[in-house]
Write a protein that holds these residues in place. Sequence first.
Motif, PDB file in Angstrom:
ATOM      1  N   ASN A 411      43.438  39.341  58.247  1.00 35.35           N
ATOM      2  CA  ASN A 411      44.147  38.467  57.324  1.00 35.35           C
ATOM      3  C   ASN A 411      43.484  38.436  55.949  1.00 35.35           C
ATOM      4  N   PHE A 412      42.172  38.617  55.895  1.00 36.14           N
ATOM      5  CA  PHE A 412      41.474  38.741  54.613  1.00 36.14           C
ATOM      6  C   PHE A 412      41.975  39.983  53.878  1.00 36.14           C
ATOM      7  N   SER A 416      44.237  39.983  50.328  1.00 38.50           N
ATOM      8  CA  SER A 416      43.511  40.400  49.121  1.00 38.50           C
ATOM      9  C   SER A 416      43.522  41.901  48.884  1.00 38.50           C
ATOM     10  N   ILE A 417      44.444  42.632  49.506  1.00 37.81           N
ATOM     11  CA  ILE A 417      44.418  44.092  49.389  1.00 37.81           C
ATOM     12  C   ILE A 417      44.508  44.542  47.936  1.00 37.81           C
ATOM     13  N   ALA A 539      37.072  30.595  51.957  1.00 35.56           N
ATOM     14  CA  ALA A 539      35.632  30.591  51.678  1.00 35.56           C
ATOM     15  C   ALA A 539      35.125  32.016  51.494  1.00 35.56           C
ATOM     16  N   ILE A 540      35.660  32.958  52.271  1.00 29.58           N
ATOM     17  CA  ILE A 540      35.270  34.360  52.108  1.00 29.58           C
ATOM     18  C   ILE A 540      35.766  34.890  50.762  1.00 29.58           C
ATOM     19  N   ASP A 541      36.985  34.475  50.377  1.00 30.58           N
ATOM     20  CA  ASP A 541      37.490  34.857  49.059  1.00 30.58           C
ATOM     21  C   ASP A 541      36.566  34.342  47.953  1.00 30.58           C
ATOM     22  N   ALA A 542      36.150  33.083  48.085  1.00 29.53           N
ATOM     23  CA  ALA A 542      35.267  32.489  47.078  1.00 29.53           C
ATOM     24  C   ALA A 542      33.917  33.207  47.043  1.00 29.53           C
ATOM     25  N   LEU A 543      33.415  33.558  48.231  1.00 30.33           N
ATOM     26  CA  LEU A 543      32.143  34.284  48.302  1.00 30.33           C
ATOM     27  C   LEU A 543      32.260  35.631  47.590  1.00 30.33           C
ATOM     28  N   GLU A 546      32.418  34.830  43.732  1.00 28.22           N
ATOM     29  CA  GLU A 546      31.258  34.193  43.101  1.00 28.22           C
ATOM     30  C   GLU A 546      29.954  34.936  43.361  1.00 28.22           C
ATOM     31  N   ALA A 547      29.677  35.253  44.622  1.00 29.28           N
ATOM     32  CA  ALA A 547      28.404  35.873  44.960  1.00 29.28           C
ATOM     33  C   ALA A 547      28.389  37.368  44.652  1.00 29.28           C
ATOM     34  N   PHE A 548      29.543  38.039  44.831  1.00 28.01           N
ATOM     35  CA  PHE A 548      29.574  39.495  44.655  1.00 28.01           C
ATOM     36  C   PHE A 548      30.429  39.921  43.462  1.00 28.01           C
ATOM     37  N   GLU A 549      30.819  38.943  42.617  1.00 26.30           N
ATOM     38  CA  GLU A 549      31.552  39.211  41.383  1.00 26.30           C
ATOM     39  C   GLU A 549      32.821  40.047  41.622  1.00 26.30           C
ATOM     40  N   GLY A 550      33.528  39.723  42.704  1.00 25.92           N
ATOM     41  CA  GLY A 550      34.793  40.398  43.005  1.00 25.92           C
ATOM     42  C   GLY A 550      34.656  41.654  43.844  1.00 25.92           C
ATOM     43  N   ASN A 551      33.450  42.051  44.181  1.00 29.20           N
ATOM     44  CA  ASN A 551      33.222  43.262  44.985  1.00 29.20           C
ATOM     45  C   ASN A 551      33.461  42.948  46.464  1.00 29.20           C
ATOM     46  N   PRO A 552      34.490  43.526  47.104  1.00 25.81           N
ATOM     47  CA  PRO A 552      34.784  43.200  48.503  1.00 25.81           C
ATOM     48  C   PRO A 552      33.970  44.006  49.504  1.00 25.81           C
TER      49      PRO A 552
END
Length: 609
Positions: A411-412, A416-417, A539-543, A546-552
């Motif tokens: 679902n993530f 967010s694909i 929360a994973i989207d926010a992580l 914020e933490a990875f600057e959009g890097n999935p």
Amino acid sequence: MSLVQRVTSIEGTDREPPRLPEEWLSPILTPARGPGNNYGSFNAFPSAQRYPQLRGKGSVRSLRHVISYDALPHSQQPSQATHPTGGVTPYKVSNRTRIAQVIFTVVACWLASGIVFGFAALKPVLISEGVYRDLCTPEELHADVEVCYEQDLKLNFFFAIASTTCNVSALPVGTILDRYGPRVCAVIGSVASGIGSILMGYAFAIPQFDGYIVGNIFLALGGTFLFVPSFSIANAFPKHSGTIVATVTGAFDASAAVFLFYRLAYESSHGSFTPEKFFFGYLAVPVVILVAQFTLMIPDGYKTIPQLEAKLEKVEDSTNDVHDSDDELSDGEVRRLRAHRREHRASKLADLESVFGDAEFREAREHKEEERHATSGVWGALHGRPAHIQMLSPWFILITLITVLQMLRMNFFIASIRTQYEYMLGSEQAAKTINSFFDYALPIGGVAATPLIGLLLDNLSTAAMLAVLVGLITAVGILGSLPFYWAAYGNIVLFVLLRPLYYSAMSDYATKVFGFATFGKIYGTIICLSRLVNLFQPAIDALTYEAFEGNPIPVNVVLATLGFVFGVILVVYVWVRGRIVQKKQAREDAEAERMGMIPESIVESEFED
């Protein structure tokens, strides 16, 4: 996709551990006289009279059940799985009507059951219409970004809450279905879908009205209420139930294309076919479904295969031609009445066999089912155990852990694909192209995978099937972390195949390991836990932002690694424990077969005396 989407069968057999007759358990064996005997003899298996559904060849004994979705059955009432009630015998409804009912059910599922899972196709429309654009900062608005940070999080939450609703609602839906029948569920589903359409339409028509999330929740709720009862239509043609179940599940997969078709219409009309027009027009779907429930469909569905087997057994019993009241009639009247009863019984037998299959067909189906059980290597592992005992076993804990991880990961990706590949490929246009390919591949892949799924589940052991899943999970994780075009397309192709295959394998695993009798509680718990954890998707989207600057990539790698580790543990456990289960069952069956010979020897000794 709902966890209950991919049930592989609506009925099947649970292994019944061999039992000794009560007479054998007493200190002194006492003869039990069978009906119609004039001499003392032991009834070898008196328990068969108490358990009329007990069946099976050789020493393997099993009980046929239907799937019960009721997660909270009344302890004082028999479960629908073990004691199905109600329903209409199929031959009492014309073939034309039953065919129309099957076609309507499939079309209704395609139009309404899982449209919320087409979110990836709808999301560009939501962005184009400026949904949640007010959450953007002045700097983001000045930079004219296509979708801003807070807006993207809210849109992904829009999908996450609907996805969670779709599965968690399966608990009350299953309970209502088992207790009140398919019509009640369909009526509730039609009303819920109608409310969702109205809320979504007004949310687009009135900018000040934020009804998007609530409207999508009702669409998801309505889809579940319409979908779960749809499997019962397979009982309209018992000989072809497998094909009908596969078609219904394929229709669920195809329902993700509803939003795709709308997006194509939206783009071709250059936005003039507005979302409010679409959703208000979509109201026709729940209205038609509601009307059909009282015109075309029947309220309680059709009798299940165990019910038909019981009727067939009764019709085949020639002793039913003899009544106690015959003693009061003359010989001529008795012959005439018994001939009439015999003809009536033969007529009913022909009707039943026309929908259920003749003896040769039923034997072939039973033989095929036994082959599938033997191939699985785990059938009957925890059959007959209480649900709370099953839930404490590693069989349940491991499958729940990997399901939670996979549903969160899938679902993530769906939500967010576009943003994932925009970052990895460094191009908005490339991400849009990848997103469009995914929109087409998702419904097509689910339908196209159906024949492959049946082939794999019928011919691979459960441990081997799980190993295939772990391999696909790992491959998807690797490809999803590589910033290349070929990896993106390869990832999507494997993803759309893995998704239906995973859910089908999990349903198959649950019935083979835990059984049909506790399916509602076991699967209901997995569903609930998986979807509650799925609420952490924002929360994973926010992580990621914020933490990875959009890097999935870091999130994808972690989820893929966890899935691989728990998957390998599950495969090893199932392989090892499966061998132990098989040896244990072989000993039990051999012992039961040996004990089953004792009464025969006793009877023979009586004749010798």
